[in-house]
Design a protein around this motif. Structure first.
Motif, short mmCIF file in Angstrom:
data_model
loop_
_atom_site.label_atom_id
_atom_site.label_comp_id
_atom_site.label_asym_id
_atom_site.label_seq_id
_atom_site.Cartn_x
_atom_site.Cartn_y
_atom_site.Cartn_z
N MET A 29 0.84 -1.12 -0.14
CA MET A 29 -0.05 -0.12 -0.06
C MET A 29 0.91 1.29 0.00
O MET A 29 0.43 2.34 -0.48
CB MET A 29 -0.94 -0.09 1.25
N MET A 32 1.63 2.34 -3.44
CA MET A 32 0.67 2.91 -4.13
C MET A 32 0.17 4.22 -3.84
O MET A 32 0.09 5.12 -5.05
CB MET A 32 -0.81 2.08 -3.74
N PHE A 33 0.85 4.92 -2.81
CA PHE A 33 0.50 6.23 -2.51
C PHE A 33 1.20 7.15 -3.56
O PHE A 33 0.69 8.18 -3.92
CB PHE A 33 1.05 6.57 -0.96
N THR A 35 2.20 6.91 -6.49
CA THR A 35 1.54 6.63 -7.59
C THR A 35 0.15 7.46 -7.83
O THR A 35 -0.32 8.18 -8.66
CB THR A 35 1.22 5.43 -8.10
N ILE A 36 -0.55 7.29 -6.73
CA ILE A 36 -2.00 7.98 -6.69
C ILE A 36 -1.59 9.45 -6.50
O ILE A 36 -2.44 10.19 -7.29
CB ILE A 36 -2.77 7.45 -5.30
N TYR A 37 -0.80 9.93 -5.78
CA TYR A 37 -0.44 11.28 -5.60
C TYR A 37 -0.05 12.07 -7.04
O TYR A 37 -0.68 12.93 -7.33
CB TYR A 37 0.94 11.36 -4.51
N ILE A 39 -0.56 10.75 -10.18
CA ILE A 39 -1.73 10.73 -10.99
C ILE A 39 -2.64 11.98 -10.54
O ILE A 39 -3.18 12.74 -11.40
CB ILE A 39 -2.35 9.67 -11.14
N ALA A 40 -2.76 12.00 -9.35
CA ALA A 40 -4.21 13.19 -9.04
C ALA A 40 -3.61 14.38 -9.37
O ALA A 40 -4.29 15.40 -9.63
CB ALA A 40 -4.34 12.93 -7.49
N ASN A 42 -1.17 15.13 -11.70
CA ASN A 42 -0.81 15.35 -13.14
C ASN A 42 -1.54 16.55 -13.85
O ASN A 42 -2.85 16.54 -14.03
CB ASN A 42 -0.96 14.18 -13.66
N LEU A 56 -5.08 16.30 -0.70
CA LEU A 56 -4.95 14.90 -0.65
C LEU A 56 -4.35 14.64 0.75
O LEU A 56 -4.63 13.40 1.44
CB LEU A 56 -3.72 14.43 -1.77
#
Length: 84
Positions: A29, A32-33, A35-37, A39-40, A42, A56
């Motif tokens: 997990m 994943m952080f 990556t999500i950060y 993408i959000a 971008n 976030l």
């Protein structure tokens, strides 16, 4: 996918192996952080990305505090089957 497998192991396997799988879940997990950060944020401009990053971080903090709030509300015996 890997986190799903380790969570299943946590649920189904007892003892130290289940504990190791729980630690492995945290490791997956944590990957994943960022990556999500990324993408959000971008495609946002400098000012918008500052606000988005703050949002976030606030979401994470509120997510960490929400169980404490829920526990407090339930302890007041005002919710569901715990109501007088």
């Amino acid at each position: 996918m890997c986190a799903t497998v380790t969570i299943s192991g946590v649920i189904l396997i007892e003892g130290m192996m289940g504990l190791y799988l729980l630690v492995a879940t945290s490791a997956f997990m944590s990957l994943m952080f960022p990556t999500i950060y990324g993408i959000a944020l971008n495609g946002l401009g400098e000012e918008d990305s500052t606000l988005g990053a703050a949002g976030l971080v606030i979401a994470i903090v509120v997510g960490a505090l929400m169980p404490i709030l829920q526990d407090t509300i339930i302890d007041m015996k005002t919710v569901g089957p715990f109501a007088p």
